[in-house]
Design a protein around this motif. Structure first.
Motif, mmCIF file in Angstrom:
data_model
loop_
_atom_site.group_PDB
_atom_site.id
_atom_site.type_symbol
_atom_site.label_atom_id
_atom_site.label_comp_id
_atom_site.label_asym_id
_atom_site.label_seq_id
_atom_site.Cartn_x
_atom_site.Cartn_y
_atom_site.Cartn_z
ATOM 1 N N ARG A 110 -50.717 -23.711 -36.415
ATOM 2 C CA ARG A 110 -52.087 -23.203 -36.319
ATOM 3 C C ARG A 110 -52.785 -23.370 -37.649
ATOM 4 N NH1 ARG A 110 -52.021 -16.685 -36.948
ATOM 5 N NH2 ARG A 110 -54.233 -17.047 -37.128
ATOM 6 N N THR A 111 -54.111 -23.305 -37.582
ATOM 7 C CA THR A 111 -54.913 -23.378 -38.805
ATOM 8 C C THR A 111 -55.687 -22.082 -38.949
ATOM 9 O OG1 THR A 111 -56.748 -24.453 -37.630
ATOM 10 C CG2 THR A 111 -55.144 -25.892 -38.732
ATOM 11 N N THR A 157 -49.823 -18.182 -42.405
ATOM 12 C CA THR A 157 -50.854 -18.611 -41.474
ATOM 13 C C THR A 157 -51.945 -17.557 -41.446
ATOM 14 O OG1 THR A 157 -49.703 -17.612 -39.607
ATOM 15 C CG2 THR A 157 -49.264 -19.941 -40.028
ATOM 16 N N ARG A 213 -45.168 -19.821 -47.334
ATOM 17 C CA ARG A 213 -45.923 -20.357 -46.201
ATOM 18 C C ARG A 213 -46.594 -19.172 -45.522
ATOM 19 N NH1 ARG A 213 -44.973 -24.232 -41.479
ATOM 20 N NH2 ARG A 213 -43.729 -25.413 -42.960
ATOM 21 N N ILE A 232 -46.413 -27.229 -38.687
ATOM 22 C CA ILE A 232 -47.668 -26.474 -38.728
ATOM 23 C C ILE A 232 -48.123 -26.271 -37.285
ATOM 24 C CG2 ILE A 232 -50.074 -26.459 -39.553
ATOM 25 C CD1 ILE A 232 -47.944 -26.495 -41.832
ATOM 26 N N THR A 257 -60.786 -19.374 -45.987
ATOM 27 C CA THR A 257 -59.564 -19.694 -46.729
ATOM 28 C C THR A 257 -59.868 -20.690 -47.834
ATOM 29 O OG1 THR A 257 -58.190 -19.211 -44.808
ATOM 30 C CG2 THR A 257 -57.232 -20.639 -46.503
ATOM 31 N N THR A 281 -53.162 -22.836 -42.158
ATOM 32 C CA THR A 281 -51.822 -22.596 -42.687
ATOM 33 C C THR A 281 -51.861 -22.992 -44.151
ATOM 34 O OG1 THR A 281 -50.624 -22.911 -40.605
ATOM 35 C CG2 THR A 281 -49.384 -23.296 -42.628
ATOM 36 N N CYS A 296 -60.755 -21.044 -41.605
ATOM 37 C CA CYS A 296 -60.453 -22.119 -42.561
ATOM 38 C C CYS A 296 -61.499 -22.182 -43.665
ATOM 39 C CB CYS A 296 -60.363 -23.471 -41.849
ATOM 40 S SG CYS A 296 -58.955 -23.604 -40.723
ATOM 41 N N GLN A 332 -53.718 -26.394 -48.006
ATOM 42 C CA GLN A 332 -54.339 -25.743 -46.860
ATOM 43 C C GLN A 332 -54.493 -26.738 -45.723
ATOM 44 O OE1 GLN A 332 -58.248 -24.196 -47.670
ATOM 45 N NE2 GLN A 332 -58.735 -23.930 -45.522
#
Length: 115
Positions: free
Chosen positions: A74-75, A92, A90, A72, A39, A77, A36, A27
């Motif tokens: 954006r976050t 996002t 993969r 990468i 996630t 990901t 995030c 991550q």
């Protein structure tokens, strides 16, 4: 997922943590990213449920060389790695638990080279 991702195995040296025996959830996060945190929770739950799966969180701002090398943008990901460190999926944005489990199924089923 880009085709060249399949050719780029990642290891403990690049990730800063050991790969999971069966698969690894990587991550990429940033400090002020609310999705995030969610996630992190989802991937932590999944890695706790599935034996041999590790969850590695990488601070995107602190690992810009890796962010650039992997494209990468954006976050969060999330990269799903097979046991050999090859990227098999993969995504996002904040993942759903069911989608992460399905992606792990693909990573675990991917046959090792020569085997």
């Amino acid at each position: 997922m880009r085709d060249d991702d399949k050719e780029r195995p990642l290891g403990a040296a690049e990730l800063g943590a050991e790969l999971g025996e069966r698969a690894t959830l990587v991550q990429f996060s940033s400090a002020f990213c609310a999705p995030c945190r969610a996630t992190r929770r989802v991937l932590g739950e999944v890695s706790g449920l599935v034996p041999g799966v590790a969850h590695v969180e990488i601070d995107a701002e602190a690992q810009l060389h890796l962010v650039r090398a992997l494209g990468i943008v954006r976050t969060p990901t999330v990269l799903v790695l097979d046991a050999d460190g090859r990227i098999v999926r993969r995504a996002t944005g904040q993942p759903r638990k069911a989608d992460v489990i399905a992606a792990l199924g693909q990573a675990v089923r991917t046959p090792a080279p020569g085997g």
